[in-house]
Design a protein around this motif. Structure first.
Motif: not given
Length: 127
Positions: A27-35, A42-43, A84-89, A92-99
Protein backbone atom coordinates in the motif's frame (compact mmCIF):
# COMPACT_ATOMS: atom_id res chain seq x y z
CA UNK A 1 25.71 -40.72 -8.78
CA UNK A 2 25.61 -39.44 -5.17
CA UNK A 3 27.25 -36.20 -6.26
CA UNK A 4 24.62 -35.74 -8.97
CA UNK A 5 21.79 -36.30 -6.48
CA UNK A 6 23.39 -33.87 -4.02
CA UNK A 7 23.73 -31.16 -6.67
CA UNK A 8 20.13 -31.72 -7.78
CA UNK A 9 18.98 -31.48 -4.14
CA UNK A 10 20.84 -28.19 -3.66
CA UNK A 11 19.26 -26.80 -6.82
CA UNK A 12 15.78 -27.77 -5.60
CA UNK A 13 16.47 -26.20 -2.20
CA UNK A 14 17.67 -22.97 -3.82
CA UNK A 15 14.58 -22.87 -6.05
CA UNK A 16 12.36 -23.46 -3.02
CA UNK A 17 14.00 -20.66 -1.01
CA UNK A 18 13.73 -18.18 -3.88
CA UNK A 19 10.06 -18.99 -4.40
CA UNK A 20 9.30 -18.48 -0.68
CA UNK A 21 9.50 -14.70 -0.96
CA UNK A 22 6.84 -12.98 -2.99
CA UNK A 23 6.66 -9.29 -3.82
CA UNK A 24 3.29 -7.85 -2.79
CA UNK A 25 1.76 -4.39 -2.56
CA UNK A 26 2.01 -3.08 1.02
CA UNK A 27 0.00 0.00 0.00
CA UNK A 28 3.00 2.33 -0.10
CA UNK A 29 4.05 4.21 -3.23
CA UNK A 30 6.77 2.50 -5.30
CA UNK A 31 8.72 5.75 -5.68
CA UNK A 32 9.01 8.88 -3.55
CA UNK A 33 10.50 12.22 -4.63
CA UNK A 34 11.93 14.40 -1.85
CA UNK A 35 12.91 18.04 -2.20
CA UNK A 36 16.54 19.08 -2.00
CA UNK A 37 15.68 21.07 1.13
CA UNK A 38 15.24 17.86 3.15
CA UNK A 39 12.64 17.44 5.88
CA UNK A 40 10.11 14.82 6.95
CA UNK A 41 7.53 12.84 4.98
CA UNK A 42 5.10 10.30 6.42
CA UNK A 43 3.88 7.48 4.17
CA UNK A 44 0.86 5.37 5.05
CA UNK A 45 0.41 1.84 3.73
CA UNK A 46 -2.03 -1.01 4.23
CA UNK A 47 0.29 -3.64 5.72
CA UNK A 48 2.17 -3.78 9.01
CA UNK A 49 5.93 -3.91 8.38
CA UNK A 50 7.75 -6.77 10.09
CA UNK A 51 11.26 -5.63 9.16
CA UNK A 52 12.74 -2.91 6.98
CA UNK A 53 16.20 -2.04 5.72
CA UNK A 54 17.75 0.50 3.39
CA UNK A 55 20.10 0.08 0.46
CA UNK A 56 22.36 2.54 -1.26
CA UNK A 57 22.91 3.18 -4.91
CA UNK A 58 26.32 1.60 -5.42
CA UNK A 59 29.07 4.11 -6.11
CA UNK A 60 27.71 6.76 -3.73
CA UNK A 61 27.11 4.31 -0.90
CA UNK A 62 28.65 5.00 2.47
CA UNK A 63 29.35 2.60 5.30
CA UNK A 64 27.68 4.94 7.81
CA UNK A 65 24.65 2.81 8.60
CA UNK A 66 22.95 3.11 11.95
CA UNK A 67 19.86 1.45 13.36
CA UNK A 68 17.99 1.18 16.61
CA UNK A 69 14.70 0.54 18.39
CA UNK A 70 12.68 2.37 21.01
CA UNK A 71 11.31 -0.59 23.01
CA UNK A 72 8.70 1.55 24.81
CA UNK A 73 7.00 2.62 21.56
CA UNK A 74 7.97 -0.25 19.24
CA UNK A 75 9.44 2.25 16.78
CA UNK A 76 12.48 1.13 14.80
CA UNK A 77 14.78 3.37 12.80
CA UNK A 78 17.68 3.09 10.43
CA UNK A 79 19.78 5.68 8.67
CA UNK A 80 22.15 5.46 5.74
CA UNK A 81 23.92 8.71 4.93
CA UNK A 82 21.25 11.30 4.17
CA UNK A 83 18.05 9.29 4.70
CA UNK A 84 16.53 8.15 8.01
CA UNK A 85 13.53 5.79 8.04
CA UNK A 86 11.33 5.13 11.08
CA UNK A 87 8.53 2.56 11.36
CA UNK A 88 6.49 0.80 14.01
CA UNK A 89 6.08 -2.98 13.78
CA UNK A 90 2.46 -2.64 14.93
CA UNK A 91 1.39 0.11 12.53
CA UNK A 92 1.27 0.85 8.80
CA UNK A 93 3.37 3.99 8.42
CA UNK A 94 6.91 4.98 7.49
CA UNK A 95 8.50 8.29 8.41
CA UNK A 96 11.24 9.47 6.05
CA UNK A 97 13.63 12.19 7.19
CA UNK A 98 16.09 13.52 4.61
CA UNK A 99 19.07 15.79 5.14
CA UNK A 100 19.33 18.75 2.75
CA UNK A 101 20.93 17.86 -0.59
CA UNK A 102 23.66 20.41 -1.26
CA UNK A 103 25.60 18.18 -3.66
CA UNK A 104 23.69 19.24 -6.78
CA UNK A 105 23.28 15.59 -7.84
CA UNK A 106 20.22 13.41 -7.57
CA UNK A 107 20.40 10.89 -4.72
CA UNK A 108 18.73 7.49 -4.49
CA UNK A 109 18.01 4.90 -1.79
CA UNK A 110 15.83 1.78 -1.78
CA UNK A 111 13.79 0.79 1.27
CA UNK A 112 13.21 -2.97 1.49
CA UNK A 113 10.33 -4.10 3.72
CA UNK A 114 9.25 -7.62 4.70
CA UNK A 115 6.34 -9.23 6.49
CA UNK A 116 6.51 -13.02 6.70
CA UNK A 117 7.27 -14.39 3.22
CA UNK A 118 6.25 -11.12 1.51
CA UNK A 119 8.31 -8.10 0.59
CA UNK A 120 7.91 -4.70 -0.98
CA UNK A 121 10.30 -1.92 -1.97
CA UNK A 122 10.17 1.85 -2.16
CA UNK A 123 12.72 3.83 -4.16
CA UNK A 124 13.43 7.25 -2.67
CA UNK A 125 14.93 10.03 -4.77
CA UNK A 126 16.14 13.42 -3.68
CA UNK A 127 17.01 16.13 -6.21
Amino acid sequence: MKKCIRVFSYCLLALFLVSCFEEVDFGFPKTVELSNEGGETILTGTTVIGHASIRGSGEQESKEYEQGEDASTGTNYFKLDWLKVEYNKNETWLKLTADPNTSGTRRKRTIHMTTGPHYSEITVYQN
